[in-house]
Design an enzyme around this catalytic site. Structure first.
Site, PDB file in Angstrom:
ATOM      1  N   ASP A  22     -29.956  24.774 -59.560  1.00  0.00           N
ATOM      2  CA  ASP A  22     -28.587  24.383 -59.940  1.00  0.00           C
ATOM      3  C   ASP A  22     -28.387  24.292 -61.455  1.00  0.00           C
ATOM      4  O   ASP A  22     -27.655  23.421 -61.945  1.00  0.00           O
ATOM      5  CB  ASP A  22     -28.223  23.030 -59.287  1.00  0.00           C
ATOM      6  CG  ASP A  22     -28.272  23.093 -57.768  1.00  0.00           C
ATOM      7  OD1 ASP A  22     -28.010  24.174 -57.216  1.00  0.00           O
ATOM      8  OD2 ASP A  22     -28.578  22.068 -57.133  1.00  0.00           O
ATOM      9  N   ASN A  72     -24.046  30.985 -56.898  1.00  0.00           N
ATOM     10  CA  ASN A  72     -24.098  29.921 -55.892  1.00  0.00           C
ATOM     11  C   ASN A  72     -22.896  29.012 -56.066  1.00  0.00           C
ATOM     12  O   ASN A  72     -22.365  28.871 -57.163  1.00  0.00           O
ATOM     13  CB  ASN A  72     -25.391  29.105 -56.087  1.00  0.00           C
ATOM     14  CG  ASN A  72     -25.525  27.973 -55.078  1.00  0.00           C
ATOM     15  OD1 ASN A  72     -25.255  28.162 -53.890  1.00  0.00           O
ATOM     16  ND2 ASN A  72     -25.934  26.800 -55.526  1.00  0.00           N
ATOM     17  N   SER A 111     -18.837  23.572 -58.306  1.00  0.00           N
ATOM     18  CA  SER A 111     -19.168  24.483 -59.399  1.00  0.00           C
ATOM     19  C   SER A 111     -19.706  25.787 -58.840  1.00  0.00           C
ATOM     20  O   SER A 111     -20.486  25.779 -57.885  1.00  0.00           O
ATOM     21  CB  SER A 111     -20.271  23.878 -60.283  1.00  0.00           C
ATOM     22  OG  SER A 111     -19.936  22.583 -60.723  1.00  0.00           O
TER      23      SER A 111
HETATM   24  C1  GRF Z   1     -21.033  23.677 -49.252  1.00  0.00           C
HETATM   25  O1  GRF Z   1     -20.708  22.339 -49.490  1.00  0.00           O
HETATM   26  C2  GRF Z   1     -21.627  24.287 -50.480  1.00  0.00           C
HETATM   27  O2  GRF Z   1     -21.115  23.767 -51.656  1.00  0.00           O
HETATM   28  C3  GRF Z   1     -23.065  23.918 -50.357  1.00  0.00           C
HETATM   29  O3  GRF Z   1     -23.364  23.967 -48.990  1.00  0.00           O
HETATM   30  C4  GRF Z   1     -22.154  23.809 -48.235  1.00  0.00           C
HETATM   31  C5  GRF Z   1     -22.021  25.020 -47.381  1.00  0.00           C
HETATM   32  O4  GRF Z   1     -20.973  24.937 -46.460  1.00  0.00           O
HETATM   33  N1  GRF Z   1     -23.875  24.776 -51.176  1.00  0.00           N
HETATM   34  P1  GRF Z   1     -20.555  26.234 -45.634  1.00  0.00           P
HETATM   35  O5  GRF Z   1     -21.796  26.715 -44.886  1.00  0.00           O
HETATM   36  O6  GRF Z   1     -20.068  27.253 -46.609  1.00  0.00           O
HETATM   37  O7  GRF Z   1     -19.494  25.776 -44.694  1.00  0.00           O
END
Ligand code: GRF
Length: 181
Positions: free
Chosen positions: A138, A100, A129
């Site tokens: 997380d 993730n 991260s």
């Molecule tokens: C990103 O900020 C990611 O870190 C978080 O959700 C957001 C997803 O954005 N897990 P996208 O859909 O990849 O534009």
């Protein structure tokens, strides 16, 4: 490199960065059939899976998604803005093969509203991260991090944009290494 299945719920900009970096993507899957990222993937000929868990329940939804990932030859699952908690059962079936990207410097700011919390804490540095997904939110092993400065006057939205640019560099770099192991 192993084939990756990407799970999204929204715009999918990280998914796009992974595709554009040449990661072999076998499937883009979403719990939101109208997720904008799905249309982008379809236009590029990438197989997609779209199903809402509403009405069928989480277990049936995940079973279908799991089957679609395996049918598409995916060996790794990459979460990219996937906004649902995966069940312990799904995590166990893909043990150490789900990653993730999270918009904070873990272990700081698990969960939501990471940018607002970093600004409110007076931090001068934020970031993102990439980590292995476990049953605990997380909290899995860190695979890579990137830092960005917090600039005086930053709002959560301006900081989020700066972090997102770092995400688009970090995620492909880390996933390429992970998928080549
Ligand atoms: C990103 O900020 C990611 O870190 C978080 O959700 C957001 C997803 O954005 N897990 P996208 O859909 O990849 O534009």
């Amino acid at each position: 490199m192993k084939t990756v299945g990407i799970l999204i719920s929204g715009r999918g900009s990280n998914m796009m960065a992974l595709v554009e970096a040449g990661i072999p993507v076998g499937l883009v899957a979403s719990d939101k059939p109208d997720a904008p990222g799905l249309a982008w993937a379809r236009e590029r000929g990438i197989p997609t899976f779209a199903l809402s868990p509403k009405g069928i329940g989480k277990a049936a939804f995940e079973a279908q998604m799991d089957a679609a990932l395996r049918d598409a030859g995916c060996e790794i699952v990459a979460l990219a803005g996937y906004m649902r908690l995966l069940s312990d059962d799904f995590v166990a079936r893909w043990r150490d093969r789900i990653v993730n990207i999270h918009p904070s410097l873990l272990p700081r700011y698990k969960g939501l509203d990471t940018h607002a919390r970093a600004i409110a804490a007076g931090d001068s540095v934020a970031g993102c991260s990439v980590h292995v997904v476990t049953e605990e939110l997380d909290a899995g092993a860190l695979l890579g991090q990137a830092e960005v400065p917090i600039i005086p006057g930053d709002a959560p939205e301006t900081l989020a944009l700066r972090v997102l640019e770092a995400e688009h560099r970090l995620y492909p770099q880390v996933l390429k290494e992970f998928a080549s192991r």
